[in-house]
Design an enzyme around this catalytic site. Structure first.
Site, PDB file in Angstrom:
ATOM      1  N   PRO A  69      17.544   2.858 -15.578  1.00 41.32           N
ATOM      2  CA  PRO A  69      17.803   3.663 -16.899  1.00 41.32           C
ATOM      3  C   PRO A  69      17.727   3.072 -18.241  1.00 41.32           C
ATOM      4  O   PRO A  69      17.727   1.671 -18.456  1.00 41.32           O
ATOM      5  CB  PRO A  69      19.015   3.456 -16.126  1.00 41.32           C
ATOM      6  CG  PRO A  69      19.563   2.832 -14.946  1.00 41.32           C
ATOM      7  CD  PRO A  69      18.082   2.201 -15.178  1.00 41.32           C
ATOM      8  N   GLU A  70      17.408   3.975 -19.005  1.00 42.42           N
ATOM      9  CA  GLU A  70      17.378   3.535 -20.858  1.00 42.42           C
ATOM     10  C   GLU A  70      19.193   4.280 -21.150  1.00 42.42           C
ATOM     11  O   GLU A  70      19.952   4.870 -20.255  1.00 42.42           O
ATOM     12  CB  GLU A  70      16.507   4.112 -21.175  1.00 42.42           C
ATOM     13  CG  GLU A  70      15.177   4.205 -20.809  1.00 42.42           C
ATOM     14  CD  GLU A  70      13.921   4.279 -21.886  1.00 42.42           C
ATOM     15  OE1 GLU A  70      14.705   3.113 -22.678  1.00 42.42           O
ATOM     16  OE2 GLU A  70      13.070   3.661 -21.631  1.00 42.42           O
ATOM     17  N   LYS A  82      21.965  -1.138 -23.672  1.00 44.59           N
ATOM     18  CA  LYS A  82      21.999  -0.697 -21.898  1.00 44.59           C
ATOM     19  C   LYS A  82      23.305  -2.182 -21.371  1.00 44.59           C
ATOM     20  O   LYS A  82      23.514  -1.590 -20.381  1.00 44.59           O
ATOM     21  CB  LYS A  82      20.561  -0.910 -21.510  1.00 44.59           C
ATOM     22  CG  LYS A  82      19.761  -0.026 -21.401  1.00 44.59           C
ATOM     23  CD  LYS A  82      18.726  -0.420 -21.254  1.00 44.59           C
ATOM     24  CE  LYS A  82      17.611   0.115 -21.888  1.00 44.59           C
ATOM     25  NZ  LYS A  82      15.901  -0.368 -21.502  1.00 44.59           N
ATOM     26  N   HIS A 139      22.850   1.579   0.738  1.00 45.73           N
ATOM     27  CA  HIS A 139      22.728  -0.016   0.384  1.00 45.73           C
ATOM     28  C   HIS A 139      24.278   0.108  -0.488  1.00 45.73           C
ATOM     29  O   HIS A 139      24.046  -0.522  -1.451  1.00 45.73           O
ATOM     30  CB  HIS A 139      21.619   0.440  -0.693  1.00 45.73           C
ATOM     31  CG  HIS A 139      20.254   0.918  -0.114  1.00 45.73           C
ATOM     32  ND1 HIS A 139      19.780  -0.550   0.531  1.00 45.73           N
ATOM     33  CD2 HIS A 139      19.398   1.901   0.309  1.00 45.73           C
ATOM     34  CE1 HIS A 139      18.901   0.068   1.512  1.00 45.73           C
ATOM     35  NE2 HIS A 139      18.081   1.016   0.523  1.00 45.73           N
ATOM     36  N   ARG A 157      18.031  -2.129  -4.841  1.00 42.93           N
ATOM     37  CA  ARG A 157      16.464  -3.160  -5.344  1.00 42.93           C
ATOM     38  C   ARG A 157      17.054  -4.722  -5.588  1.00 42.93           C
ATOM     39  O   ARG A 157      16.388  -5.383  -5.601  1.00 42.93           O
ATOM     40  CB  ARG A 157      16.004  -2.802  -6.129  1.00 42.93           C
ATOM     41  CG  ARG A 157      15.000  -1.647  -5.416  1.00 42.93           C
ATOM     42  CD  ARG A 157      13.654  -1.660  -6.601  1.00 42.93           C
ATOM     43  NE  ARG A 157      13.645  -0.028  -6.667  1.00 42.93           N
ATOM     44  CZ  ARG A 157      12.863   0.778  -8.061  1.00 42.93           C
ATOM     45  NH1 ARG A 157      12.548  -0.217  -8.763  1.00 42.93           N
ATOM     46  NH2 ARG A 157      12.994   1.726  -8.044  1.00 42.93           N
ATOM     47  N   ARG A 204      10.990 -10.674 -39.721  1.00 45.49           N
ATOM     48  CA  ARG A 204      10.344 -11.186 -38.990  1.00 45.49           C
ATOM     49  C   ARG A 204       8.824 -10.885 -39.406  1.00 45.49           C
ATOM     50  O   ARG A 204       8.743  -9.707 -40.240  1.00 45.49           O
ATOM     51  CB  ARG A 204       9.954  -9.568 -37.729  1.00 45.49           C
ATOM     52  CG  ARG A 204      12.200  -9.620 -38.046  1.00 45.49           C
ATOM     53  CD  ARG A 204      12.770  -9.968 -36.458  1.00 45.49           C
ATOM     54  NE  ARG A 204      13.716 -10.100 -35.776  1.00 45.49           N
ATOM     55  CZ  ARG A 204      14.612 -10.595 -35.695  1.00 45.49           C
ATOM     56  NH1 ARG A 204      13.921 -10.207 -33.622  1.00 45.49           N
ATOM     57  NH2 ARG A 204      15.433 -10.763 -35.418  1.00 45.49           N
ATOM     58  N   ARG A 255       2.463  -4.008 -20.806  1.00 41.90           N
ATOM     59  CA  ARG A 255       2.854  -2.409 -19.928  1.00 41.90           C
ATOM     60  C   ARG A 255       1.610  -2.071 -20.796  1.00 41.90           C
ATOM     61  O   ARG A 255       1.178  -2.329 -21.257  1.00 41.90           O
ATOM     62  CB  ARG A 255       4.391  -2.193 -20.230  1.00 41.90           C
ATOM     63  CG  ARG A 255       5.273  -2.822 -19.803  1.00 41.90           C
ATOM     64  CD  ARG A 255       6.862  -2.196 -20.193  1.00 41.90           C
ATOM     65  NE  ARG A 255       7.200  -3.372 -21.110  1.00 41.90           N
ATOM     66  CZ  ARG A 255       8.412  -2.822 -21.724  1.00 41.90           C
ATOM     67  NH1 ARG A 255       9.235  -2.000 -20.678  1.00 41.90           N
ATOM     68  NH2 ARG A 255       9.137  -2.832 -22.431  1.00 41.90           N
TER      69      ARG A 255
END
Ligand SMILES: [Zn+2]
Length: 326
Positions: A2-3, A61, A109, A137, A194, A309
């Site tokens: 989920p975002e 999140k 689950h 999971r 940065r 990714r």
């Protein structure tokens, strides 16, 4: 996974179901789902029984339920009582929070069950009496955490009460772009310090929270910015355009009920959060860039390897900088 928009959908749904209700019982069916509560499942259950859910709060999140140790003695005094601790809920990859009637059979689950005091919704219908944490999971989990004052005195995150308290576990992460107390000036000041690429910075929860791989790519596409653009030389107007793009993309996803790639994801009332997305770049390798197409150009979205990714971008709208940082 989920975002942010999905977690916000869960937060809003959950708030409407559980706020003000007493946790009358808790049952841990799989101790692995409460492994981050160091004192163990019995301690977790003991602390939750009799506690009242004061609010449901989200930052990035991170999602937590501020709790009162017991129901206020006088019903009218509820606003004077400040919650002292919170139940943190980590959805992980596949965690779901479901409101269900206790008469319904357990999910395969099901990991943790909370029984709630009776309550009726605005139409007078009795609300479900169980909050269930289901996780296939087991990357998610729940634990108790302290609440600490926010350094800026603003609400801890998006919430119903706006109390200036943040879960200790979430205090180290920056505010997210949907948070009304998000400070662009602070973000820009720290961004310039940065020496990295803009996408790495966007994914850094200590700088700006809640932006995952999907929304990073979509925001960069909307802002016409390459993911390797150096942060230390970025102009203020460019950074602002990007933050506004992130806010817009997430707000749109939120309006549509969130977007998730994970078909396991189900939102709080059991309806799937999956919806037909309108992604412009993410996952669209080899497909035409919608903006170029409108101009009559046939440009294909490209995929680059990025931090184990992928990054998806348009080679025309988002030109690669000569001094890029990957
Ligand atoms: Zn394009």
């Amino acid at each position: 996974m989920p975002e942010l928009p999905e977690v916000e959908v869960v937060r809003r749904g959950l708030a409407s179901w559980v706020r003000g209700r007493t946790i009358t019982g808790a049952e841990v069916l799989d101790p692995r789902s409460v492994r981050r509560h160091a004192p163990g499942p019995a301690d977790l259950i003991g602390n939750l029984e009799g506690a009242v859910v004061a609010d449901v709060v989200r930052r990035g999140k991170f999602l937590w339920l501020p709790l009162l140790e017991s129901a206020p003695a006088h019903s009218g005094a509820a606003d004077d009582v400040v919650p002292s601790f919170a139940l943190m809920a980590h959805l992980g990859m596949s965690g779901q929070l479901l409101m269900e009637d206790s008469a319904l059979p357990d999910e395969k689950h099901l990991k943790v069950r909370f029984t709630l005091s009776p309550a009726r919704d605005s139409s007078g219908t009795e609300m479900p009496d169980e909050l269930r944490f289901v996780d296939q999971r087991i990357f998610g989990g729940m634990f108790l955490t302290d609440l600490v004052p926010t350094p800026d005195g603003a609400p801890g995150g998006l919430s119903e009460t706006g109390l200036p308290l943040v879960a200790a576990e979430a205090a180290h992460i920056a505010r997210d772009p949907l948070d009304p107390a998000f400070s662009f000036d602070e973000f820009y000041r720290r961004l310039r310090l940065r020496r990295t690429g803009i996408k790495r910075a966007l994914l850094d929860q200590g700088l700006i929270s809640g932006v995952g791989n999907i929304y990073a790519d979509e925001s960069l596409w909307a802002a016409r910015m390459h993911f390797a653009r150096p942060t230390d030389t970025m102009r203020r107007a460019d950074a602002l355009r990007l933050v506004e793009a992130a806010r817009e993309v997430m707000t749109r996803a939120l309006a549509a009920g969130g977007t998730s790639f994970d078909s396991l994801y189900v939102n709080v009332n059991g309806a799937s959060g999956y919806f037909s997305r309108s992604l412009n770049a993410y996952g669209r390798e080899g497909l035409p860039c919608p903006r170029c197409e409108e101009l009559g150009l046939h440009t294909l979205i490209r995929r680059d390897s990025f931090m184990n990714r992928s990054s998806y971008s348009c080679p025309v709208c988002q030109p690669r900088p000569r001094n890029g940082r990957w």
